[in-house]
Design a protein around this motif. Sequence first.
Motif, short mmCIF file in Angstrom:
data_model
loop_
_atom_site.label_atom_id
_atom_site.label_comp_id
_atom_site.label_asym_id
_atom_site.label_seq_id
_atom_site.Cartn_x
_atom_site.Cartn_y
_atom_site.Cartn_z
N CYS A 1 2.28 1.83 -3.50
CA CYS A 1 1.30 2.47 -4.40
C CYS A 1 1.20 3.96 -4.13
CB CYS A 1 -0.06 1.80 -4.24
SG CYS A 1 -0.17 0.15 -4.95
N THR A 2 1.19 4.34 -2.86
CA THR A 2 1.13 5.76 -2.49
C THR A 2 2.36 6.49 -2.99
OG1 THR A 2 -0.19 5.25 -0.53
CG2 THR A 2 0.96 7.37 -0.56
N TYR A 3 3.52 5.86 -2.85
CA TYR A 3 4.77 6.46 -3.31
C TYR A 3 4.77 6.65 -4.83
CZ TYR A 3 9.71 6.52 -4.69
OH TYR A 3 10.92 6.83 -5.28
N GLU B 1 0.83 -1.20 0.00
CA GLU B 1 0.00 0.00 0.00
C GLU B 1 0.86 1.25 0.00
OE1 GLU B 1 -2.44 -0.54 3.41
OE2 GLU B 1 -3.72 -2.08 2.46
N ALA B 2 1.95 1.24 0.78
CA ALA B 2 2.85 2.40 0.81
C ALA B 2 3.56 2.58 -0.52
CB ALA B 2 3.87 2.24 1.94
N GLU C 1 2.20 6.93 -6.83
CA GLU C 1 1.26 7.99 -7.17
C GLU C 1 1.86 9.37 -6.90
OE1 GLU C 1 -1.62 7.94 -8.60
OE2 GLU C 1 -1.94 5.78 -8.71
N ALA C 2 2.56 9.51 -5.79
CA ALA C 2 3.18 10.80 -5.45
C ALA C 2 4.28 11.16 -6.44
CB ALA C 2 3.74 10.74 -4.03
#
Length: 274
Positions: A165-167, A162-163, A169-170
């Motif tokens: 994917c967040t990275y 999950e982290a 996207e950022a």
Amino acid sequence: MRIEIATEPAYADRPNEDFVAASPNAVVLLDGAGTPAGSDSGCVHGVAWYVSRLGVSLLAEVTNRPDEPLADCLAKAITQTAELHRDTCDLSHPGTPSATVIITRLREHDIEYLVLADSSLVLDRSDKPAYVTITDDREAQVGAELRRPMDAEATGTQAHAEALCTYVEAMRAHRNRSGGFWVAAADPAAAHEAMTGTFTRDKVSGFSLFSDGASRLVDRFTLSDWTETLTLIRDHGPAEVIRQVRAAEHSDPDGKRWPRGKAHDDATVATVTL
């Protein structure tokens, strides 16, 4: 010139998203990037497809147009590749397949190079300094703070996925724009943001191209420096670099010693002796 190549996918049951190829006067190495598993990229073909098409087109441009600047060759290859799937894929999607790029081209008296994004070119010099490393670290600079939550989680866990994917996207918000970092994707303008230059041939005894899955032996794991790595290649060949990378990865499967987005990565080394 004499060239040796070693490449290995991260996992035997997945395609290798690195690409490496050579002609009598040129070598190109690409390292593909896309979206984490389960995420949309807007492309029906995938990263391996994109990287192989771009790599073949790029080697042809660099070889067949020996007087064309390398950045122009890359721009043309990006355009040609985009045209292959413009009608089937959303090339404006922020996750459209992309790649790092290294090009080297030998001329009578010089070695031309282009480096875009985080693969590494290392030149083995015949005088001092003993080697010169050329790496485009803009992506690493942008990601240094953004990756902290991902690096805090154990690789292979749901929290890490999950982290990651967040990275990703950022990072998309900084990709191929001023103040961020540049990769080869669908916009040929990125080619002219690459690092380019020349070295005099009589000062260089050879050079090696590394995808970041291979260079992590030096720049992430710090188990070797570039002098030791070039010696390792001379004595045992480029495959030994990848073998040592895999041994390090397997010794740290959860990324506690060496936090990283991927427990294992595609790894490629191409080394040229002049």
